[in-house]
Design a protein around this motif. Structure first.
Motif, short mmCIF file in Angstrom:
data_model
loop_
_atom_site.label_atom_id
_atom_site.label_comp_id
_atom_site.label_asym_id
_atom_site.label_seq_id
_atom_site.Cartn_x
_atom_site.Cartn_y
_atom_site.Cartn_z
N THR A 71 0.82 -1.21 0.00
CA THR A 71 0.00 0.00 0.00
C THR A 71 0.85 1.26 0.00
N GLY A 72 2.16 1.12 0.02
CA GLY A 72 3.02 2.28 0.12
C GLY A 72 3.32 2.66 1.56
N ASN A 73 2.80 1.90 2.51
CA ASN A 73 3.07 2.17 3.92
C ASN A 73 4.15 1.22 4.42
N PRO A 74 5.37 1.69 4.67
CA PRO A 74 6.46 0.80 5.05
C PRO A 74 6.28 0.18 6.43
N PHE A 75 5.29 0.67 7.20
CA PHE A 75 5.09 0.14 8.55
C PHE A 75 4.04 -0.96 8.59
N GLU A 76 3.38 -1.23 7.46
CA GLU A 76 2.42 -2.34 7.41
C GLU A 76 3.19 -3.65 7.25
N LEU A 77 2.79 -4.65 8.00
CA LEU A 77 3.53 -5.91 8.05
C LEU A 77 2.99 -6.95 7.07
N ILE A 78 1.74 -6.80 6.62
CA ILE A 78 1.11 -7.80 5.77
C ILE A 78 0.48 -7.12 4.55
N GLY A 79 0.61 -7.75 3.40
CA GLY A 79 -0.04 -7.25 2.20
C GLY A 79 -0.73 -8.39 1.46
N GLU A 80 -1.83 -8.08 0.77
CA GLU A 80 -2.55 -9.07 -0.03
C GLU A 80 -2.11 -8.95 -1.49
N TYR A 81 -1.79 -10.08 -2.10
CA TYR A 81 -1.27 -10.09 -3.47
C TYR A 81 -2.00 -11.14 -4.30
N GLY A 82 -2.18 -10.85 -5.58
CA GLY A 82 -2.60 -11.88 -6.51
C GLY A 82 -1.47 -12.88 -6.70
N ARG A 83 -1.81 -14.15 -6.85
CA ARG A 83 -0.76 -15.16 -6.88
C ARG A 83 0.13 -15.06 -8.13
N LYS A 84 -0.34 -14.37 -9.17
CA LYS A 84 0.51 -14.19 -10.35
C LYS A 84 1.59 -13.14 -10.11
N VAL A 85 1.39 -12.33 -9.08
CA VAL A 85 2.36 -11.28 -8.74
C VAL A 85 3.22 -11.68 -7.54
N ALA A 86 2.62 -12.43 -6.62
CA ALA A 86 3.29 -12.78 -5.37
C ALA A 86 4.60 -13.53 -5.62
N THR A 87 5.60 -13.20 -4.87
CA THR A 87 6.92 -13.85 -4.84
C THR A 87 7.71 -13.66 -6.14
N THR A 88 7.33 -12.70 -6.97
CA THR A 88 8.05 -12.52 -8.24
C THR A 88 9.20 -11.53 -8.09
N PHE A 89 10.20 -11.70 -8.94
CA PHE A 89 11.33 -10.77 -9.00
C PHE A 89 11.87 -10.76 -10.42
N THR A 90 12.55 -9.69 -10.80
CA THR A 90 13.00 -9.51 -12.18
C THR A 90 14.49 -9.88 -12.29
N GLY A 91 14.77 -11.18 -12.14
CA GLY A 91 16.15 -11.62 -12.11
C GLY A 91 16.57 -12.56 -13.23
N PHE A 92 15.64 -12.89 -14.16
CA PHE A 92 16.00 -13.81 -15.25
C PHE A 92 15.29 -13.40 -16.53
N CYS A 93 15.95 -13.68 -17.65
CA CYS A 93 15.29 -13.53 -18.94
C CYS A 93 14.35 -14.72 -19.15
N ASP A 94 13.49 -14.60 -20.15
CA ASP A 94 12.51 -15.65 -20.41
C ASP A 94 13.19 -16.99 -20.71
N TYR A 95 14.29 -16.94 -21.41
CA TYR A 95 15.00 -18.18 -21.79
C TYR A 95 15.62 -18.86 -20.57
N HIS A 96 16.34 -18.12 -19.76
CA HIS A 96 17.06 -18.73 -18.65
C HIS A 96 16.17 -19.09 -17.47
N ASP A 97 14.97 -18.49 -17.40
CA ASP A 97 14.03 -18.90 -16.35
C ASP A 97 13.58 -20.34 -16.54
#
Length: 207
Positions: A71-97
């Motif tokens: 939510t943009g609040n750094p003091f909130e401890l829990i956030g709700e996420y869609g599972r397609k977004v949850a736990t994602t990071f931009t660390g691989f190209c499509d091929y190497h993933d």
């Protein structure tokens, strides 16, 4: 000075804006695979926990909760996420993933050394990626103080250690040498309704 115990509305809005600005500018999008010369496709939002095999199982109405504010609040401890977004990071190209397909499409086997290495490597690489983003965040942060300087130094030292670990993983991946790790697998006799991934340096051994 901001009173964090009882912040005013204006200060709270200002902190949220600053936090969001930091988040936007800290994102790092590049492939961390050791064979970078053969990258193909875009940098994707790769899951650190499998979407189909794990997040789908523990989600409700396509949503999961994570210990990260959205939510943009750094003091909130829990956030709700869609599972397609949850736990994602931009660390691989499509091929190497696609290197993670042995754990994405196959059932887990504790006797499969390739699967073990890929699970541990992915837990490692997301932590490494997060510390690269923190480094960028510290470099761009205009609100530097003594505490931030200590955090920046600690993050730099952690990255220095992780670089050695990454070299070790990179050689194993390029050589397809999967038996480089000592590991323990815990098995449970019932489904577990949460999932986690992480990388840390233990302060004690397993005994």
């Amino acid at each position: 000075m901001i009173n964090i115990r009882n912040p005013s509305k204006d200060n709270t809005i200002r902190m949220k804006k600053h936090y969001e600005q930091i988040k936007r500018h800290k994102n790092i999008k590049h492939c961390l695979h050791p064979d970078k010369d053969n990258c193909k496709g875009k940098i994707i939002r790769a899951h650190s926990i499998q979407n189909k095999r794990v997040l789908e199982t523990i989600s409700e109405n396509g949503k999961v909760y994570m210990p990260i504010s959205n939510t943009g609040n750094p003091f909130e401890l829990i956030g709700e996420y869609g599972r397609k977004v949850a736990t994602t990071f931009t660390g691989f190209c499509d091929y190497h993933d696609k290197m993670f397909q042995p754990i994405e499409i196959n059932n887990f086997s504790s006797d499969n050394e390739e699967q073990i290495l890929l699970y541990i490597y992915r837990a490692f690489i997301i932590d490494y990626h997060q510390k690269l983003e923190l480094k960028k965040q510290f470099e761009q942060n205009q609100m530097f103080n003594e505490i931030m300087e200590l955090l920046s130094t600690g993050n730099a030292l952690a990255l220095q250690d992780l670089e050695n670990d990454k070299d070790y993983f990179d050689r194993a991946i390029l050589d397809k040498k999967y038996n480089i790790l000592n590991f323990i697998v815990w098995k449970f006799n019932q489904p577990i309704k949460f999932a986690a991934t992480g990388f840390l340096s233990p302060e004690e051994d397993l005994d």
